[in-house]
Design a protein around this motif. Structure first.
Motif, PDB file in Angstrom:
ATOM      1  N   ASP A 122       6.879   7.559  -1.837  1.00 44.86           N
ATOM      2  CA  ASP A 122       6.657   7.371  -0.404  1.00 44.86           C
ATOM      3  C   ASP A 122       5.419   6.506  -0.193  1.00 44.86           C
ATOM      4  O   ASP A 122       4.345   6.788  -0.727  1.00 44.86           O
ATOM      5  N   LEU A 123       5.535   5.433   0.577  1.00 41.28           N
ATOM      6  CA  LEU A 123       4.428   4.518   0.773  1.00 41.28           C
ATOM      7  C   LEU A 123       3.270   5.159   1.500  1.00 41.28           C
ATOM      8  O   LEU A 123       2.156   4.624   1.491  1.00 41.28           O
ATOM      9  N   ASN A 124       3.525   6.285   2.152  1.00 37.65           N
ATOM     10  CA  ASN A 124       2.461   6.931   2.896  1.00 37.65           C
ATOM     11  C   ASN A 124       1.656   7.909   2.040  1.00 37.65           C
ATOM     12  O   ASN A 124       0.712   8.527   2.512  1.00 37.65           O
ATOM     13  N   PRO A 172       3.870   3.021 -14.249  1.00 37.35           N
ATOM     14  CA  PRO A 172       5.108   3.361 -13.518  1.00 37.35           C
ATOM     15  C   PRO A 172       5.004   3.138 -12.017  1.00 37.35           C
ATOM     16  O   PRO A 172       5.994   2.812 -11.370  1.00 37.35           O
ATOM     17  N   HIS A 173       3.812   3.313 -11.453  1.00 39.61           N
ATOM     18  CA  HIS A 173       3.668   3.175 -10.001  1.00 39.61           C
ATOM     19  C   HIS A 173       2.533   2.232  -9.632  1.00 39.61           C
ATOM     20  O   HIS A 173       2.073   2.258  -8.493  1.00 39.61           O
ATOM     21  N   TRP A 174       2.083   1.434 -10.537  1.00 40.33           N
ATOM     22  CA  TRP A 174       0.922   0.577 -10.249  1.00 40.33           C
ATOM     23  C   TRP A 174       0.927  -0.666 -11.146  1.00 40.33           C
ATOM     24  O   TRP A 174       1.507  -0.678 -12.231  1.00 40.33           O
ATOM     25  N   THR A 175       0.269  -1.678 -10.660  1.00 42.19           N
ATOM     26  CA  THR A 175       0.008  -2.909 -11.412  1.00 42.19           C
ATOM     27  C   THR A 175      -1.356  -3.437 -10.968  1.00 42.19           C
ATOM     28  O   THR A 175      -1.628  -3.504  -9.761  1.00 42.19           O
ATOM     29  N   GLN A 217     -12.464  -8.132 -14.847  1.00 40.35           N
ATOM     30  CA  GLN A 217     -12.755  -7.850 -13.448  1.00 40.35           C
ATOM     31  C   GLN A 217     -11.441  -7.785 -12.681  1.00 40.35           C
ATOM     32  O   GLN A 217     -10.551  -8.615 -12.883  1.00 40.35           O
ATOM     33  N   VAL A 218     -11.327  -6.811 -11.792  1.00 37.59           N
ATOM     34  CA  VAL A 218     -10.094  -6.616 -11.026  1.00 37.59           C
ATOM     35  C   VAL A 218     -10.029  -7.633  -9.897  1.00 37.59           C
ATOM     36  O   VAL A 218     -10.964  -7.760  -9.109  1.00 37.59           O
ATOM     37  N   LEU A 219      -8.913  -8.334  -9.820  1.00 33.39           N
ATOM     38  CA  LEU A 219      -8.701  -9.316  -8.760  1.00 33.39           C
ATOM     39  C   LEU A 219      -7.687  -8.852  -7.734  1.00 33.39           C
ATOM     40  O   LEU A 219      -7.598  -9.421  -6.646  1.00 33.39           O
ATOM     41  N   GLY A 220      -6.929  -7.821  -8.058  1.00 33.82           N
ATOM     42  CA  GLY A 220      -5.937  -7.297  -7.120  1.00 33.82           C
ATOM     43  C   GLY A 220      -5.212  -6.120  -7.739  1.00 33.82           C
ATOM     44  O   GLY A 220      -5.288  -5.886  -8.947  1.00 33.82           O
ATOM     45  N   ALA A 221      -4.506  -5.375  -6.917  1.00 37.82           N
ATOM     46  CA  ALA A 221      -3.775  -4.205  -7.413  1.00 37.82           C
ATOM     47  C   ALA A 221      -2.603  -3.915  -6.497  1.00 37.82           C
ATOM     48  O   ALA A 221      -2.596  -4.284  -5.314  1.00 37.82           O
ATOM     49  N   GLU A 222      -1.595  -3.277  -7.055  1.00 36.07           N
ATOM     50  CA  GLU A 222      -0.454  -2.791  -6.288  1.00 36.07           C
ATOM     51  C   GLU A 222      -0.184  -1.363  -6.749  1.00 36.07           C
ATOM     52  O   GLU A 222       0.148  -1.132  -7.919  1.00 36.07           O
ATOM     53  N   ILE A 223      -0.378  -0.434  -5.868  1.00 38.48           N
ATOM     54  CA  ILE A 223      -0.234   0.987  -6.195  1.00 38.48           C
ATOM     55  C   ILE A 223       0.681   1.636  -5.173  1.00 38.48           C
ATOM     56  O   ILE A 223       0.428   1.571  -3.964  1.00 38.48           O
ATOM     57  N   ASN A 224       1.756   2.240  -5.681  1.00 36.20           N
ATOM     58  CA  ASN A 224       2.756   2.863  -4.804  1.00 36.20           C
ATOM     59  C   ASN A 224       3.248   1.888  -3.745  1.00 36.20           C
ATOM     60  O   ASN A 224       3.476   2.257  -2.587  1.00 36.20           O
TER      61      ASN A 224
END
Length: 477
Positions: A417-419, A332-335, A343-350
Motif C-alpha cells: 500500500d502506497l500509504n 523487494p520493496h526499495w531501490t 552518496q545517495v542520489l535518490g530512492a524509491e521505497i514502496n
C-alpha cells in the motif's frame, strides 16, 4: 839599428800570441759581462712592456674617440638632411604571448604542455588597446626562438623590459650538460600563431639563485618595417628531477588513482601502509569509507594525521571528477541510487520516489541500513551510465533504463500500500538484505557534507552536479 830592429821584432812576437788567444778563447770575464748585458736587456724589455701597452691603449682609445665623434657628426648631418635621414628601429605595440598557462608541476625530461594538457601555442598580439588583440593577419612568417629565462626576470614582475635585459637573463646549460631546453626550440609563426612542438627541460632548477625558470620566446632576425616585437614569457615555475614524477600527486585525482596520489599520503609511507592493510587502495575506496563512516577512516589513519592534514587530504580527494556512472541497489520493496562514492542520489521505497532533496524526510536509521548494505555489496551493484540512459530516464521507466545498458533485469518490486509509512513498513527483509559492518557502527547518516572534527549531515546540500542522476531515475519531468 840592428839592436832596434831586434827589439821591435821581440815586441811584435809578444803581442801576436795574445791577440791570437783573445780571438779563439774568450775569457771568463768577457762571458760574464755578455751574460749580464743580455739579462739586463731582457729586464729592460720586461719593464718597458707595461709602458708600451699603456701607450698603445691610450692611442687606440684616442683613435676610437675621434672615430666616434666623426660618426656622430655624420649622423647629425644625416639626421638634419631629410633626403639622407636613416630611421632607427622603432618600438611597436606588438608582443608575443603564450596563449595559456603551463601544466604544472614540471619534471626533467617530461613533455611541456599547457594547462589543458595540449601543446603550447604562441600568439602575436597588439597591446595598444585595453585588451590584447591577436594579430591574425601578419603579412610574413616570423621565426621564433624558445629559451629558458631566470625565474626572477623581470625584476618586481615588471611588464616592460628591453631586448638587452631579456638577453642577459637567458639561462644556459651547466658545463658538461645537454642544452637546457631541448626539442623544437625554433618555430615559425604564420598568421599570428605559432604552435610549439615537443620540448622538454633537461635539468632541474635548483642550481640557480632563484631556483625557478620561465620559458621565453623571442623573434629571430628582422621583422617587417624594422620594428621590435616584444618577447613573451611564461609564469615562473620550478623543475624537479624526473625521479620525483613517479611520486607526484594528481590534480584533480581520478577515482581509480592509487590512494597515495592524495596529498599528505606518501607512497609506501605510514598512512599508505595503514590504508592498504584495511583494503583501501584507491581514491574511490577512500571516499566511500569517508562517506559511510569518517570516524572509522580517521581511526585507520591513526593519531599521526592531524586535523589540518586530514582536512587537506579530504579537500583534495573531493576535487575528483565523479563521472556519469550511477549504481543501483535493489530490494523487494526499495531501490536506491548511489554515486561512485556511495552518496545517495535518490530512492524509491514502496513505490514512493525520493530525490536527493527529499531524502531528509526519510528515517535516517533505515536509510543508513540500506546504504551500509550497498557499501558491503558494492561489487554486486548494478552499474548504469547516465548518458546511455537519458532517453529512458526521461520516459520515467527504470527497467528500460537498465536494459538500455545491455543488462536485462526483471526487478521484483512488489509494492505494498502506497500509504504505508516507514514506521509501519519496518526494516528491510532479512531474506534479501544482509547487513554486516565488520565490527563498526554506521555513522548517523551516510552523507557527511562538511570536513572537520564535526560533520554536518544534510542531504539537501548535495550539489547540482551530484543531483544530475537522482530524480531522473524516478521522476524527471
Amino acid at each position: 839599428m840592428a839592436a832596434k830592429r831586434l827589439f821591435d821584432e821581440s815586441t811584435n812576437d809578444q803581442d801576436r800570441p795574445e791577440e791570437k788567444r783573445m780571438r779563439t778563447t774568450p775569457s771568463i770575464s768577457t762571458v760574464i759581462r755578455e751574460a749580464v748585458m743580455v739579462k739586463s736587456f731582457q729586464s729592460l724589455c720586461a719593464n718597458l712592456e707595461p709602458l708600451l701597452r699603456r701607450v698603445v691603449q691610450e692611442e687606440v682609445e684616442r683613435g676610437v674617440t675621434r672615430a666616434s665623434c666623426t660618426a656622430r657628426n655624420t649622423r647629425t648631418v644625416l639626421y638634419r638632411s631629410p633626403s639622407m635621414r636613416i630611421k632607427a628601429p622603432e618600438e611597436s605595440s606588438f608582443q608575443l604571448m603564450f596563449s595559456k598557462k603551463l601544466s604544472l608541476p614540471l619534471f626533467t625530461g617530461s613533455k611541456i604542455e599547457d594547462e589543458d594538457n595540449k601543446p603550447l601555442q604562441i600568439l602575436l598580439v597588439d597591446t595598444s588597446g585595453r585588451k590584447n588583440v591577436p594579430m591574425m593577419a601578419h603579412p610574413l612568417p616570423i621565426k621564433v626562438e624558445l629559451v629558458i629565462l631566470d625565474g626572477d626576470f623581470p625584476p618586481e614582475d615588471r611588464d616592460d623590459w628591453t631586448a638587452e635585459e631579456f638577453e642577459n637573463n637567458i639561462v644556459h646549460e651547466r658545463a658538461g650538460k645537454r642544452p637546457l631546453l631541448a626539442g623544437d626550440v625554433m618555430i615559425t609563426m604564420r598568421d599570428g600563431v605559432a604552435p610549439v612542438g615537443e620540448i622538454e627541460i633537461t635539468d632541474n632548477s635548483s642550481w640557480i639563485r632563484s631556483r625557478n625558470f620561465r620559458i621565453g620566446a623571442r623573434v629571430v632576425g628582422e621583422t617587417s618595417q624594422g620594428r621590435r616585437i616584444k618577447e613573451a614569457k611564461t609564469e615562473r615555475f620550478s623543475v624537479r628531477d624526473h625521479r620525483g614524477e613517479l611520486y607526484k600527486k594528481h590534480y584533480p585525482p581520478a577515482l581509480d588513482d592509487e590512494v597515495w596520489r592524495l596529498v599528505k599520503i606518501g607512497k609506501e609511507g605510514a598512512f599508505h601502509k595503514k590504508l592498504a592493510a584495511a583494503s583501501i587502495t584507491t581514491v574511490q575506496d577512500f571516499l566511500k569509507l569517508w562517506v559511510i563512516n569518517p570516524i572509522e577512516l580517521r581511526r585507520i589513519l591513526g593519531g599521526g594525521m592531524s586535523d589540518k592534514i586530514w582536512e587537506g587530504t579530504i579537500k583534495h580527494a573531493l576535487t575528483c571528477m565523479m563521472g556519469n556512472k550511477r549504481y543501483l541497489h535493489r530490494g523487494p520493496h526499495w531501490t536506491i541510487v548511489l554515486n561512485p562514492i556511495c552518496q545517495v542520489l535518490g530512492a524509491e521505497i514502496n513505490g514512493q520516489k525520493y530525490s536527493a532533496h527529499d531524502l531528509s524526510g526519510m528515517p535516517k536509521a533505515y536509510l543508513d541500513q540500506l546504504v551500509g548494505d550497498a557499501y558491503q555489496k558494492w561489487a554486486t551493484l548494478e552499474e548504469v551510465d547516465v548518458l546511455h540512459t537519458e532517453w529512458a530516464l526521461l520516459q520515467n521507466d527504470l527497467t528500460a533504463a537498465i536494459e538500455s545498458h545491455h543488462e536485462i533485469i526483471q526487478p521484483s518490486l512488489q509494492y505494498t500500500d502506497l500509504n504505508v509509512g516507514f514506521a509501519e513498513m519496518g526494516p528491510p527483509s532479512t531474506n534479501n538484505v544482509h547487513v554486516e559492518f565488520n565490527g563498526w557502527i554506521p555513522s548517523p547518516t551516510c552523507l557527511p557534507m562538511a570536513v572537520g572534527n564535526h560533520h554536518v549531515y544534510n542531504t539537501s546540500d548535495l550539489s547540482s552536479d551530484d543531483d544530475s542522476g537522482s530524480v531522473a531515475y524516478f521522476d524527471r519531468r
